[in-house]
Design an enzyme around this catalytic site. Structure first.
Site, PDB file in Angstrom:
ATOM      1  N   LYS A 140     -15.591 -31.772  28.799  1.00 47.90           N
ATOM      2  CA  LYS A 140     -14.304 -32.426  28.562  1.00 47.90           C
ATOM      3  C   LYS A 140     -14.281 -33.858  29.090  1.00 47.90           C
ATOM      4  O   LYS A 140     -13.691 -34.740  28.478  1.00 47.90           O
ATOM      5  CB  LYS A 140     -13.162 -31.605  29.176  1.00 47.90           C
ATOM      6  CG  LYS A 140     -13.008 -30.216  28.546  1.00 47.90           C
ATOM      7  CD  LYS A 140     -11.700 -29.560  28.921  1.00 47.90           C
ATOM      8  CE  LYS A 140     -10.532 -30.181  28.190  1.00 47.90           C
ATOM      9  NZ  LYS A 140     -10.599 -30.039  26.738  1.00 47.90           N
ATOM     10  N   GLY A 167      -8.817 -31.779  21.168  1.00 47.97           N
ATOM     11  CA  GLY A 167      -7.919 -32.130  22.263  1.00 47.97           C
ATOM     12  C   GLY A 167      -8.444 -33.282  23.095  1.00 47.97           C
ATOM     13  O   GLY A 167      -7.674 -34.139  23.544  1.00 47.97           O
ATOM     14  N   ASP A 168      -9.750 -33.324  23.299  1.00 46.31           N
ATOM     15  CA  ASP A 168     -10.348 -34.425  24.060  1.00 46.31           C
ATOM     16  C   ASP A 168     -10.296 -35.728  23.263  1.00 46.31           C
ATOM     17  O   ASP A 168     -10.100 -36.810  23.841  1.00 46.31           O
ATOM     18  CB  ASP A 168     -11.789 -34.091  24.427  1.00 46.31           C
ATOM     19  CG  ASP A 168     -11.885 -32.906  25.364  1.00 46.31           C
ATOM     20  OD1 ASP A 168     -10.966 -32.739  26.188  1.00 46.31           O
ATOM     21  OD2 ASP A 168     -12.872 -32.150  25.276  1.00 46.31           O
ATOM     22  N   ASN A 228      -2.341 -28.297  26.120  1.00 43.69           N
ATOM     23  CA  ASN A 228      -2.003 -27.768  24.796  1.00 43.69           C
ATOM     24  C   ASN A 228      -0.937 -26.700  24.982  1.00 43.69           C
ATOM     25  O   ASN A 228      -0.524 -26.402  26.111  1.00 43.69           O
ATOM     26  CB  ASN A 228      -3.244 -27.257  24.059  1.00 43.69           C
ATOM     27  CG  ASN A 228      -3.922 -26.072  24.742  1.00 43.69           C
ATOM     28  OD1 ASN A 228      -3.296 -25.305  25.476  1.00 43.69           O
ATOM     29  ND2 ASN A 228      -5.213 -25.918  24.504  1.00 43.69           N
ATOM     30  N   SER A 275     -11.396 -35.804  13.677  1.00 37.36           N
ATOM     31  CA  SER A 275     -12.430 -35.065  14.414  1.00 37.36           C
ATOM     32  C   SER A 275     -12.571 -33.631  13.930  1.00 37.36           C
ATOM     33  O   SER A 275     -13.683 -33.098  13.900  1.00 37.36           O
ATOM     34  CB  SER A 275     -12.138 -35.089  15.918  1.00 37.36           C
ATOM     35  OG  SER A 275     -11.087 -34.213  16.262  1.00 37.36           O
ATOM     36  N   GLY A 287       1.194 -30.692  15.476  1.00 38.74           N
ATOM     37  CA  GLY A 287       1.378 -32.036  16.013  1.00 38.74           C
ATOM     38  C   GLY A 287       1.446 -32.061  17.526  1.00 38.74           C
ATOM     39  O   GLY A 287       0.705 -31.356  18.217  1.00 38.74           O
ATOM     40  N   GLY A 292      -1.649 -28.300  18.108  1.00 42.56           N
ATOM     41  CA  GLY A 292      -2.580 -28.008  17.030  1.00 42.56           C
ATOM     42  C   GLY A 292      -2.112 -28.588  15.713  1.00 42.56           C
ATOM     43  O   GLY A 292      -1.752 -29.771  15.621  1.00 42.56           O
ATOM     44  N   SER A 293      -2.082 -27.761  14.694  1.00 48.39           N
ATOM     45  CA  SER A 293      -1.699 -28.224  13.359  1.00 48.39           C
ATOM     46  C   SER A 293      -0.231 -28.625  13.275  1.00 48.39           C
ATOM     47  O   SER A 293       0.203 -29.226  12.287  1.00 48.39           O
ATOM     48  CB  SER A 293      -1.985 -27.134  12.324  1.00 48.39           C
ATOM     49  OG  SER A 293      -1.235 -25.964  12.600  1.00 48.39           O
ATOM     50  N   ASP A 352     -23.314 -28.705  24.887  1.00 53.22           N
ATOM     51  CA  ASP A 352     -22.681 -27.635  24.109  1.00 53.22           C
ATOM     52  C   ASP A 352     -23.737 -26.921  23.273  1.00 53.22           C
ATOM     53  O   ASP A 352     -24.475 -27.553  22.507  1.00 53.22           O
ATOM     54  CB  ASP A 352     -21.609 -28.206  23.181  1.00 53.22           C
ATOM     55  CG  ASP A 352     -20.400 -28.755  23.932  1.00 53.22           C
ATOM     56  OD1 ASP A 352     -20.293 -28.500  25.147  1.00 53.22           O
ATOM     57  OD2 ASP A 352     -19.572 -29.434  23.296  1.00 53.22           O
TER      58      ASP A 352
END
Length: 317
Positions: free
Chosen positions: A48, A253-254, A190, A284, A226, A223-224, A21
């Site tokens: 990922k 997400g990973d 997601n 994270s 849940g 996301g925020s 990255d």
């Protein structure tokens, strides 16, 4: 008093990408045709597949990584990063194609935009006998879509033949072959990926119901907000996210996927597994980077206990 038997250490196999990255931090991401000045630049091991492998290893599993890197500096650094986190890299191939890279812009609100150049990851189009043997011995197989679909499908079929639970993160979002969905046990998109797969926007429960026509279990991360779990013949389960200040959402997400696979392989109930994975993701996003931000098991347990205590006393988690 008879001691409680220790939970066996789960074995998680991961077939997927390993990228370096290249991360630029900016106040606001540039628009098309615009140049902005960044405040920081980092090179961080990612991809990922590698991210999920590291997340699962730090969460307490024995992890085997199947994939490819180039015979270059980035490839050596990625292998070292995986091994440092306890991931077995015996099946991480060394090929002539340059190691994959991800070019990431992170803004001051913690959002990100990513361009992935597959490189060596594009060579992973099938399995070796050794790859299949490791998948057969695993409690779960984690898959994503940063390697060719042919390789993903081959691995999913192998897992199905050997009765191994397959968890697929459908990212980057793209149309999925019916054969791949038929060999998937748990689909983990997601909310944006779920919308892309179903055409249903702003209604995750409806998207989940649609996906259940193709796979037996779905977890949609929000996301925020849940996560949402749905399974055929069962009531949906929604788990809120911990309230934290996000510094960098890259890899969250990973982190969730790798940790969730460990929790389910250990036999945790679905709500407990979702809470545990959500706690890992919350940790994270409070740190920069993808794999560098992933918490260890002790941290996850402490965060989960703290979140449970806040919920019990009525304080929002």
């Amino acid at each position: 008093m008879t001691p409680t038997p220790a939970t066996p250490t789960p074995h998680i196999a991961v077939l997927g990408s390993a990228n370096m990255d290249l991360v630029a931090y900016v106040a606001e991401a540039p628009r098309r045709g615009e140049t902005v000045t960044g405040r920081e630049f980092r090179t961080v091991p990612g991809g990922k597949g590698a991210n999920q492998a590291i997340a699962a290893a730090r969460a307490g599993a024995t992890v085997s990584m199947i994939g490819a890197v180039g015979a270059d500096t980035f490839g050596a650094q990625l292998r070292s990063s995986l091994e440092h986190s306890g991931v077995d890299t015996d099946l991480l191939r060394r090929v002539d194609t340059p190691t994959g890279t991800a070019h990431i812009v992170v803004d001051d609100e913690g959002g990100n935009a990513i361009v992935v150049v597959p490189g060596a990851n594009g060579t992973v189009k099938g399995l070796t006998p050794g790859d299949e043997a490791v998948i057969a011995s695993a409690d779960a197989l984690l898959l994503q879509l940063e390697i060719p679909l042919k390789g993903v499908l081959t691995a999913a079929r192998a897992a199905r033949r050997h009765g191994v639970r397959t968890v697929l993160t459908p990212a980057p979002a793209q149309p999925l072959p019916a054969e791949l969905l038929a060999a998937t046990d748990l689909l983990l998109p997601n909310e944006h990926e779920a919308a892309a797969l179903t055409g249903i926007t702003d209604d995750p429960p409806a998207a989940a119901r649609t996906l259940l026509a193709q796979v037996p279990e779905v977890v949609i991360t929000l996301g925020s907000q849940g996560s949402l779990y749905a399974a055929r013949g069962a009531e949906p389960v929604t788990v809120p996210a911990s309230r934290v200040t996000a510094v960098d959402t890259t890899g969250a997400g990973d982190t969730f996927a790798g940790t969730l696979a460990v929790a389910l392989a250990e036999g945790k109930s679905v709500p407990d597994a979702l809470h545990w994975a959500s706690s890992a993701a919350a940790l994270s996003v409070q740190r920069p980077g993808a794999s560098a931000s992933m918490p260890c098991r002790k941290e996850i347990d402490a965060q989960a206990a703290e979140a449970a205590a806040r919920t019990t006393d009525g304080t929002p988690s």
